[in-house]
Design a protein around this motif. Sequence first.
Motif, PDB file in Angstrom:
ATOM      1  N   GLU A  89       0.815  -1.211   0.000  1.00  0.00           N
ATOM      2  CA  GLU A  89       0.000   0.000   0.000  1.00  0.00           C
ATOM      3  C   GLU A  89       0.851   1.264   0.000  1.00  0.00           C
ATOM      4  O   GLU A  89       0.491   2.272  -0.616  1.00  0.00           O
ATOM      5  CB  GLU A  89      -0.938  -0.006   1.210  1.00  0.00           C
ATOM      6  CG  GLU A  89      -1.944   1.140   1.205  1.00  0.00           C
ATOM      7  CD  GLU A  89      -3.013   0.966   2.258  1.00  0.00           C
ATOM      8  OE1 GLU A  89      -3.374   1.972   2.889  1.00  0.00           O
ATOM      9  OE2 GLU A  89      -3.491  -0.175   2.439  1.00  0.00           O
ATOM     10  N   GLU A  93       0.299   4.418  -2.479  1.00  0.00           N
ATOM     11  CA  GLU A  93       0.054   5.750  -1.951  1.00  0.00           C
ATOM     12  C   GLU A  93       1.062   6.745  -2.526  1.00  0.00           C
ATOM     13  O   GLU A  93       0.713   7.883  -2.868  1.00  0.00           O
ATOM     14  CB  GLU A  93       0.153   5.735  -0.417  1.00  0.00           C
ATOM     15  CG  GLU A  93      -0.928   4.942   0.284  1.00  0.00           C
ATOM     16  CD  GLU A  93      -2.237   5.705   0.415  1.00  0.00           C
ATOM     17  OE1 GLU A  93      -2.354   6.793  -0.183  1.00  0.00           O
ATOM     18  OE2 GLU A  93      -3.140   5.207   1.102  1.00  0.00           O
ATOM     19  N   ALA A  96       0.089   7.519  -6.112  1.00  0.00           N
ATOM     20  CA  ALA A  96      -1.067   8.410  -6.140  1.00  0.00           C
ATOM     21  C   ALA A  96      -0.663   9.833  -5.770  1.00  0.00           C
ATOM     22  O   ALA A  96      -1.131  10.802  -6.371  1.00  0.00           O
ATOM     23  CB  ALA A  96      -2.141   7.892  -5.184  1.00  0.00           C
ATOM     24  N   SER A 100      -1.038  13.370  -7.959  1.00  0.00           N
ATOM     25  CA  SER A 100      -1.708  14.551  -7.418  1.00  0.00           C
ATOM     26  C   SER A 100      -0.787  15.768  -7.452  1.00  0.00           C
ATOM     27  O   SER A 100      -1.212  16.868  -7.816  1.00  0.00           O
ATOM     28  CB  SER A 100      -2.169  14.276  -5.984  1.00  0.00           C
ATOM     29  OG  SER A 100      -3.132  13.257  -5.953  1.00  0.00           O
ATOM     30  N   LEU A 109      -4.723   8.642  -8.634  1.00  0.00           N
ATOM     31  CA  LEU A 109      -5.296   7.475  -7.983  1.00  0.00           C
ATOM     32  C   LEU A 109      -6.025   6.563  -8.939  1.00  0.00           C
ATOM     33  O   LEU A 109      -6.116   5.372  -8.714  1.00  0.00           O
ATOM     34  CB  LEU A 109      -6.208   7.852  -6.815  1.00  0.00           C
ATOM     35  CG  LEU A 109      -6.498   6.679  -5.888  1.00  0.00           C
ATOM     36  CD1 LEU A 109      -5.220   6.170  -5.267  1.00  0.00           C
ATOM     37  CD2 LEU A 109      -7.481   7.059  -4.815  1.00  0.00           C
ATOM     38  N   SER A 111      -4.699   5.926 -11.112  1.00  0.00           N
ATOM     39  CA  SER A 111      -3.435   5.269 -11.366  1.00  0.00           C
ATOM     40  C   SER A 111      -3.033   5.426 -12.808  1.00  0.00           C
ATOM     41  O   SER A 111      -2.844   6.538 -13.262  1.00  0.00           O
ATOM     42  CB  SER A 111      -3.504   3.808 -10.959  1.00  0.00           C
ATOM     43  OG  SER A 111      -2.261   3.215 -11.062  1.00  0.00           O
ATOM     44  N   TYR A 133      -8.142  -2.204  -4.137  1.00  0.00           N
ATOM     45  CA  TYR A 133      -7.576  -1.004  -3.521  1.00  0.00           C
ATOM     46  C   TYR A 133      -8.351   0.238  -3.942  1.00  0.00           C
ATOM     47  O   TYR A 133      -8.649   1.114  -3.123  1.00  0.00           O
ATOM     48  CB  TYR A 133      -6.101  -0.868  -3.913  1.00  0.00           C
ATOM     49  CG  TYR A 133      -5.467   0.404  -3.395  1.00  0.00           C
ATOM     50  CD1 TYR A 133      -5.128   0.526  -2.051  1.00  0.00           C
ATOM     51  CD2 TYR A 133      -5.204   1.464  -4.247  1.00  0.00           C
ATOM     52  CE1 TYR A 133      -4.541   1.691  -1.570  1.00  0.00           C
ATOM     53  CE2 TYR A 133      -4.627   2.632  -3.774  1.00  0.00           C
ATOM     54  CZ  TYR A 133      -4.298   2.739  -2.442  1.00  0.00           C
ATOM     55  OH  TYR A 133      -3.734   3.894  -1.971  1.00  0.00           O
ATOM     56  N   PHE A 134      -8.718   0.306  -5.223  1.00  0.00           N
ATOM     57  CA  PHE A 134      -9.506   1.445  -5.702  1.00  0.00           C
ATOM     58  C   PHE A 134     -10.853   1.509  -4.984  1.00  0.00           C
ATOM     59  O   PHE A 134     -11.318   2.577  -4.619  1.00  0.00           O
ATOM     60  CB  PHE A 134      -9.726   1.353  -7.209  1.00  0.00           C
ATOM     61  CG  PHE A 134      -8.498   1.649  -8.029  1.00  0.00           C
ATOM     62  CD1 PHE A 134      -7.481   2.439  -7.535  1.00  0.00           C
ATOM     63  CD2 PHE A 134      -8.372   1.132  -9.304  1.00  0.00           C
ATOM     64  CE1 PHE A 134      -6.344   2.708  -8.290  1.00  0.00           C
ATOM     65  CE2 PHE A 134      -7.250   1.389 -10.072  1.00  0.00           C
ATOM     66  CZ  PHE A 134      -6.235   2.190  -9.567  1.00  0.00           C
ATOM     67  N   TYR A 136     -11.477   0.323  -2.042  1.00  0.00           N
ATOM     68  CA  TYR A 136     -11.160   0.733  -0.663  1.00  0.00           C
ATOM     69  C   TYR A 136     -10.977   2.248  -0.568  1.00  0.00           C
ATOM     70  O   TYR A 136     -11.392   2.881   0.410  1.00  0.00           O
ATOM     71  CB  TYR A 136      -9.894   0.010  -0.205  1.00  0.00           C
ATOM     72  CG  TYR A 136      -9.271   0.562   1.048  1.00  0.00           C
ATOM     73  CD1 TYR A 136      -9.852   0.330   2.294  1.00  0.00           C
ATOM     74  CD2 TYR A 136      -8.095   1.304   0.992  1.00  0.00           C
ATOM     75  CE1 TYR A 136      -9.278   0.840   3.451  1.00  0.00           C
ATOM     76  CE2 TYR A 136      -7.519   1.821   2.138  1.00  0.00           C
ATOM     77  CZ  TYR A 136      -8.110   1.581   3.365  1.00  0.00           C
ATOM     78  OH  TYR A 136      -7.544   2.086   4.505  1.00  0.00           O
ATOM     79  N   LYS A 137     -10.379   2.836  -1.586  1.00  0.00           N
ATOM     80  CA  LYS A 137     -10.150   4.274  -1.597  1.00  0.00           C
ATOM     81  C   LYS A 137     -11.362   5.051  -2.106  1.00  0.00           C
ATOM     82  O   LYS A 137     -11.307   6.249  -2.326  1.00  0.00           O
ATOM     83  CB  LYS A 137      -8.924   4.617  -2.461  1.00  0.00           C
ATOM     84  CG  LYS A 137      -7.626   4.017  -1.974  1.00  0.00           C
ATOM     85  CD  LYS A 137      -7.247   4.470  -0.584  1.00  0.00           C
ATOM     86  CE  LYS A 137      -6.727   5.888  -0.549  1.00  0.00           C
ATOM     87  NZ  LYS A 137      -6.240   6.256   0.810  1.00  0.00           N
ATOM     88  N   GLU A 138     -12.491   4.345  -2.277  1.00  0.00           N
ATOM     89  CA  GLU A 138     -13.762   4.952  -2.666  1.00  0.00           C
ATOM     90  C   GLU A 138     -13.701   5.601  -4.044  1.00  0.00           C
ATOM     91  O   GLU A 138     -14.226   6.703  -4.261  1.00  0.00           O
ATOM     92  CB  GLU A 138     -14.233   5.945  -1.604  1.00  0.00           C
ATOM     93  CG  GLU A 138     -14.489   5.291  -0.250  1.00  0.00           C
ATOM     94  CD  GLU A 138     -15.007   6.251   0.801  1.00  0.00           C
ATOM     95  OE1 GLU A 138     -15.084   7.466   0.517  1.00  0.00           O
ATOM     96  OE2 GLU A 138     -15.343   5.785   1.899  1.00  0.00           O
TER      97      GLU A 138
END
Length: 299
Positions: A89, A93, A96, A100, A109, A111, A133-134, A136-138
């Motif tokens: 993770e 992170e 991502a 950003s 994100l 990706s 994971y996506f 999970y990251k909403e």
Amino acid sequence: TGVQTCALPICEENEFPIAPQGRALLATCYAIKNNFNPALKHITDAVNSSSKPQAKWYELKFALEYELKKLRDGLETSKALVRLEPKKEKYLEQMAAMFSLLKLEDEALASLELGDIQKLYSDGKDLVNLAYYFVYKEVPRDAAELLDAALKKNIIDANKRNLELTANAFIGSRDNDKAVSYLAKASEIDQDEKLDYRIGQIEMSRGNFKNAIVAFENARTKGWKDKPGKLELLIGISHVELENFDSAKRELTLALETEEADQADIILLGVSRTSKTPDRKSTRLNSSHVRTSRMPSSA
């Protein structure tokens, strides 16, 4: 530290070839002395000249690029770290964060573009983990598009788990057409009545009552056992919406012998008055009001 300090001039003054491990050591020495530019040069040489660069080398390279504000290079290094350990993770992170910082809004994100993802994730299992994971990251839209493309290109298996995960991602991104499509594919390969039930729920929620009835009846044919009477209630409501009152009464009457009896009875009262049958005496109910305010929760 004394050995490292002495190693710097000795290695730099001689012209003999330095192995990747030596380059990495030199880079570490320079980094300790806060001499970041030569540190970056040596760790880059170590990575480029090694047939199997170590994760810690990439980590140092990324840290140096971030420190020197070489963000584009840092983005590429963060991708390389994800390539080495897709499940870590921390690396996801970092990647991502680089998107950003570079204000790559379409990629942050979300990706990578699909072509890059295919290069990164030759193992479909790792790609599915990235989709989780996506979620999970909403950001279900990113998971949905990733899985959709991967399934179409046969990068991941079209098994029940992956098809249902893709459907869930599309539900999360409010693309019910694709969600239903993937649930239907999952239902074709697995006799799980809950998949058909979910299709029925989605179709009912968007007013496709004929399709909802078909899905609920498929669930019943496959042996639905959860909460007796629930399917009959939902099929009955769908028939009411289609003004198939005889069929509605038949289904709702079956629900009267179950825990759904109270709701079924209320709707039957409205159906009886609407269809002008004298066996029920009650004011007419608005079936759409019953459907939205009294509709049972999903199983």
